[in-house]
Design a protein around this motif. Structure first.
Motif, PDB file in Angstrom:
ATOM      1  N   GLU A  56       6.518  -2.371 -18.951  1.00  0.00           N
ATOM      2  CA  GLU A  56       5.880  -0.869 -19.597  1.00  0.00           C
ATOM      3  C   GLU A  56       5.455  -1.380 -21.036  1.00  0.00           C
ATOM      4  O   GLU A  56       6.640  -1.426 -22.007  1.00  0.00           O
ATOM      5  N   MET A  57       4.333  -1.267 -21.434  1.00  0.00           N
ATOM      6  CA  MET A  57       4.003  -1.757 -22.797  1.00  0.00           C
ATOM      7  C   MET A  57       4.140  -0.645 -23.911  1.00  0.00           C
ATOM      8  O   MET A  57       3.068   0.021 -24.071  1.00  0.00           O
ATOM      9  N   LYS A  58       5.304  -0.358 -24.430  1.00  0.00           N
ATOM     10  CA  LYS A  58       5.553   0.419 -25.443  1.00  0.00           C
ATOM     11  C   LYS A  58       5.399   0.174 -26.928  1.00  0.00           C
ATOM     12  O   LYS A  58       5.106   0.867 -27.922  1.00  0.00           O
ATOM     13  N   GLN A  59       5.329  -1.430 -27.189  1.00  0.00           N
ATOM     14  CA  GLN A  59       5.214  -1.757 -28.365  1.00  0.00           C
ATOM     15  C   GLN A  59       4.358  -3.249 -28.060  1.00  0.00           C
ATOM     16  O   GLN A  59       4.088  -3.772 -27.128  1.00  0.00           O
ATOM     17  N   ILE A  60       4.443  -4.283 -29.087  1.00  0.00           N
ATOM     18  CA  ILE A  60       3.986  -5.393 -29.211  1.00  0.00           C
ATOM     19  C   ILE A  60       5.065  -6.188 -27.986  1.00  0.00           C
ATOM     20  O   ILE A  60       6.066  -6.467 -28.155  1.00  0.00           O
ATOM     21  N   SER A  61       4.292  -6.790 -26.998  1.00  0.00           N
ATOM     22  CA  SER A  61       4.964  -7.544 -25.939  1.00  0.00           C
ATOM     23  C   SER A  61       4.569  -8.920 -26.399  1.00  0.00           C
ATOM     24  O   SER A  61       4.371  -9.539 -27.407  1.00  0.00           O
ATOM     25  N   LEU A  62       5.441  -9.734 -25.412  1.00  0.00           N
ATOM     26  CA  LEU A  62       5.697 -11.211 -25.745  1.00  0.00           C
ATOM     27  C   LEU A  62       4.346 -12.000 -25.679  1.00  0.00           C
ATOM     28  O   LEU A  62       3.318 -11.663 -24.903  1.00  0.00           O
ATOM     29  N   SER A  63       4.094 -12.927 -26.710  1.00  0.00           N
ATOM     30  CA  SER A  63       2.932 -13.606 -26.714  1.00  0.00           C
ATOM     31  C   SER A  63       2.863 -14.700 -25.977  1.00  0.00           C
ATOM     32  O   SER A  63       3.909 -14.962 -25.115  1.00  0.00           O
ATOM     33  N   GLU A  64       1.723 -15.565 -25.641  1.00  0.00           N
ATOM     34  CA  GLU A  64       1.659 -16.666 -24.843  1.00  0.00           C
ATOM     35  C   GLU A  64       2.586 -17.630 -25.212  1.00  0.00           C
ATOM     36  O   GLU A  64       3.696 -18.529 -24.534  1.00  0.00           O
ATOM     37  N   LYS A  65       2.878 -17.915 -26.731  1.00  0.00           N
ATOM     38  CA  LYS A  65       3.665 -18.791 -27.180  1.00  0.00           C
ATOM     39  C   LYS A  65       5.251 -18.390 -26.828  1.00  0.00           C
ATOM     40  O   LYS A  65       5.990 -19.540 -26.413  1.00  0.00           O
ATOM     41  N   ASP A 103       0.809  -1.240   0.098  1.00  0.00           N
ATOM     42  CA  ASP A 103      -0.025  -0.126   0.032  1.00  0.00           C
ATOM     43  C   ASP A 103       0.863   1.328   0.090  1.00  0.00           C
ATOM     44  O   ASP A 103       0.543   2.420   0.423  1.00  0.00           O
ATOM     45  N   GLY A 104       2.040   1.143  -0.709  1.00  0.00           N
ATOM     46  CA  GLY A 104       2.846   2.340  -0.784  1.00  0.00           C
ATOM     47  C   GLY A 104       2.520   3.344  -1.894  1.00  0.00           C
ATOM     48  O   GLY A 104       1.439   3.100  -2.522  1.00  0.00           O
ATOM     49  N   GLN A 105       3.113   4.415  -1.875  1.00  0.00           N
ATOM     50  CA  GLN A 105       2.705   5.504  -3.037  1.00  0.00           C
ATOM     51  C   GLN A 105       3.222   4.841  -4.420  1.00  0.00           C
ATOM     52  O   GLN A 105       4.124   4.086  -4.722  1.00  0.00           O
ATOM     53  N   PRO A 106       2.357   5.393  -5.343  1.00  0.00           N
ATOM     54  CA  PRO A 106       2.685   4.730  -6.747  1.00  0.00           C
ATOM     55  C   PRO A 106       3.752   5.403  -7.380  1.00  0.00           C
ATOM     56  O   PRO A 106       3.980   6.270  -6.940  1.00  0.00           O
ATOM     57  N   PRO A 107       4.382   4.706  -8.339  1.00  0.00           N
ATOM     58  CA  PRO A 107       5.674   5.171  -8.845  1.00  0.00           C
ATOM     59  C   PRO A 107       5.076   6.371  -9.809  1.00  0.00           C
ATOM     60  O   PRO A 107       3.930   6.615  -9.971  1.00  0.00           O
ATOM     61  N   VAL A 108       6.131   7.144 -10.368  1.00  0.00           N
ATOM     62  CA  VAL A 108       5.871   8.220 -11.291  1.00  0.00           C
ATOM     63  C   VAL A 108       5.879   8.053 -12.674  1.00  0.00           C
ATOM     64  O   VAL A 108       7.071   7.707 -13.258  1.00  0.00           O
ATOM     65  N   TYR A 109       4.742   7.897 -13.457  1.00  0.00           N
ATOM     66  CA  TYR A 109       4.553   7.809 -14.685  1.00  0.00           C
ATOM     67  C   TYR A 109       3.472   8.628 -15.464  1.00  0.00           C
ATOM     68  O   TYR A 109       2.804   9.134 -14.549  1.00  0.00           O
ATOM     69  N   GLN A 110       3.864   9.001 -16.643  1.00  0.00           N
ATOM     70  CA  GLN A 110       2.579   9.472 -17.575  1.00  0.00           C
ATOM     71  C   GLN A 110       1.321   8.666 -17.421  1.00  0.00           C
ATOM     72  O   GLN A 110       1.420   7.625 -17.499  1.00  0.00           O
ATOM     73  N   SER A 111       0.230   9.537 -17.450  1.00  0.00           N
ATOM     74  CA  SER A 111      -1.098   8.713 -17.531  1.00  0.00           C
ATOM     75  C   SER A 111      -1.423   7.907 -18.653  1.00  0.00           C
ATOM     76  O   SER A 111      -2.179   7.088 -18.714  1.00  0.00           O
ATOM     77  N   ASN A 112      -0.347   8.159 -19.684  1.00  0.00           N
ATOM     78  CA  ASN A 112      -0.809   7.468 -21.007  1.00  0.00           C
ATOM     79  C   ASN A 112       0.256   6.094 -20.996  1.00  0.00           C
ATOM     80  O   ASN A 112       0.139   5.571 -22.022  1.00  0.00           O
ATOM     81  N   SER A 113       0.872   5.941 -19.873  1.00  0.00           N
ATOM     82  CA  SER A 113       1.577   4.821 -19.908  1.00  0.00           C
ATOM     83  C   SER A 113       0.800   3.398 -19.817  1.00  0.00           C
ATOM     84  O   SER A 113      -0.251   3.602 -18.889  1.00  0.00           O
ATOM     85  N   ASN A 114       1.138   2.435 -20.217  1.00  0.00           N
ATOM     86  CA  ASN A 114       0.460   1.282 -20.028  1.00  0.00           C
ATOM     87  C   ASN A 114       1.361  -0.061 -19.585  1.00  0.00           C
ATOM     88  O   ASN A 114       2.471  -0.032 -20.103  1.00  0.00           O
TER      89      ASN A 114
END
Length: 301
Positions: free
Chosen positions: A138-147, A81-92
């Motif tokens: 941090e998903m900036k592009q296509i990430s790893l697939s299940e395969k 329950d600590g404070q959230p890290p600092v990132y832009q709101s459009n980060s995924n």
């Protein structure tokens, strides 16, 4: 009592204050009555000795000594329950939880290096305890697939001789709600490890049907179970066939290959099931009902 164990383990130590030594090298036991901690090198204790000591004394919590400032913030945010890290709101972000099924895992840095080799972007790895952790992506592009996740798990298992489970989380926008998304996925992962033996890679859609079946009200689960109980108990081979057929999206070729049977044999068993139950599997409602019944049957046997 812990003091008497000290001579039995050559490089062990006793302390009246909670040790700050890394538990990556030591198992640390706590004697609450005498307020003492005993540290025993993992290389000097057998599994039977360890199991006996765990039954008598609690293990001290895993020391988060290797966290960088960034991973420490993530650890406190997600787990304390600590404070959230600092990132832009459009980060995924996406959370990939993992659990190593081996009490003697010591090569955390090597395992982290193996993980990072599969990602094109930087990731954070937070260790929750000695055998479990979270890959924060941090998903900036296509990430790893299940395969690709399966390939990563196979690499870790072959290189480190440990069994590993993964939970592949969903993508979420950055906000304080990330903690609640993670906690929910953490619950699903814990359920999957305890109740699903057919896979070591879990996702929401793979876990939730079994989670739902497990949590059905008793009256409903018994009614559904009774509809197909006799068929599955009389012919366990049919149960395995129907379950595998449904898990593989009614693909006869893939199912026959996995069961090491001919497609004609598979079709015979499916037809026999439909004849006995009156339920067709090519109908969505029939397939859903039978799959739910399979999950209930598996939990009860």
């Amino acid at each position: 009592m812990l003091r008497k164990l000290l001579p039995l383990f050559k490089n062990s130590f006793l302390s009246t204050a909670q040790p700050d030594q890394s538990s990556e090298r030591f198992f640390i036991f706590f004697d609450e009555d005498n307020n003492e901690w005993l540290g025993i090198p993992k290389s000097e204790i057998s599994e039977s000795e360890l199991n006996l000591l765990i039954a008598l004394y609690p293990l001290s919590k895993f020391s988060i000594v290797n966290h960088t400032p960034e991973t420490k913030v993530w650890h406190d945010f997600l787990l304390s329950d600590g404070q959230p890290p600092v990132y832009q709101s459009n980060s995924n972000f996406r959370f990939l939880q993992f659990h190593l099924q081996d009490r003697f895992v010591e090569d955390h840095e090597e395992i982290e290096s193996a993980f990072k080799g599969f990602f094109s972007e930087d990731i954070y790895i937070v260790w929750e305890n000695e055998n479990s952790g979270i890959v924060i992506e941090e998903m900036k592009q296509i990430s790893l697939s299940e395969k690709e996740m399966i390939a990563m798990s196979e690499t870790v298992e072959s290189d480190f001789y440990v069994k590993i489970h993964f939970y592949i989380g969903k993508k979420y926008p950055f906000s304080e709600q990330l903690r609640f998304h993670f906690q929910r996925e953490r619950e699903y992962f814990a359920f999957g490890k305890d109740h699903i033996n057919s896979s070591n890679i879990f996702t929401f859609e793979r876990v939730f049907p079994a989670f739902m079946a497990y949590n059905l009200p008793k009256e409903l689960s018994e009614k559904l179970f009774l509809e197909l109980e006799d068929v599955f108990q009389e012919d366990p081979e049919m149960f395995v066939t129907i379950r595998t057929f449904l898990e593989n999206n009614l693909n006869a070729s893939v199912t026959a290959k996995k069961l090491y049977i001919h497609r004609n044999t598979l079709q015979y068993r499916v037809d026999k099931f439909t004849e006995k139950t009156g339920i067709g599997l090519k109908d969505f409602y029939g397939a859903f009902t039978v799959f739910l019944a399979c999950l209930l049957f598996e939990q009860k046997v």
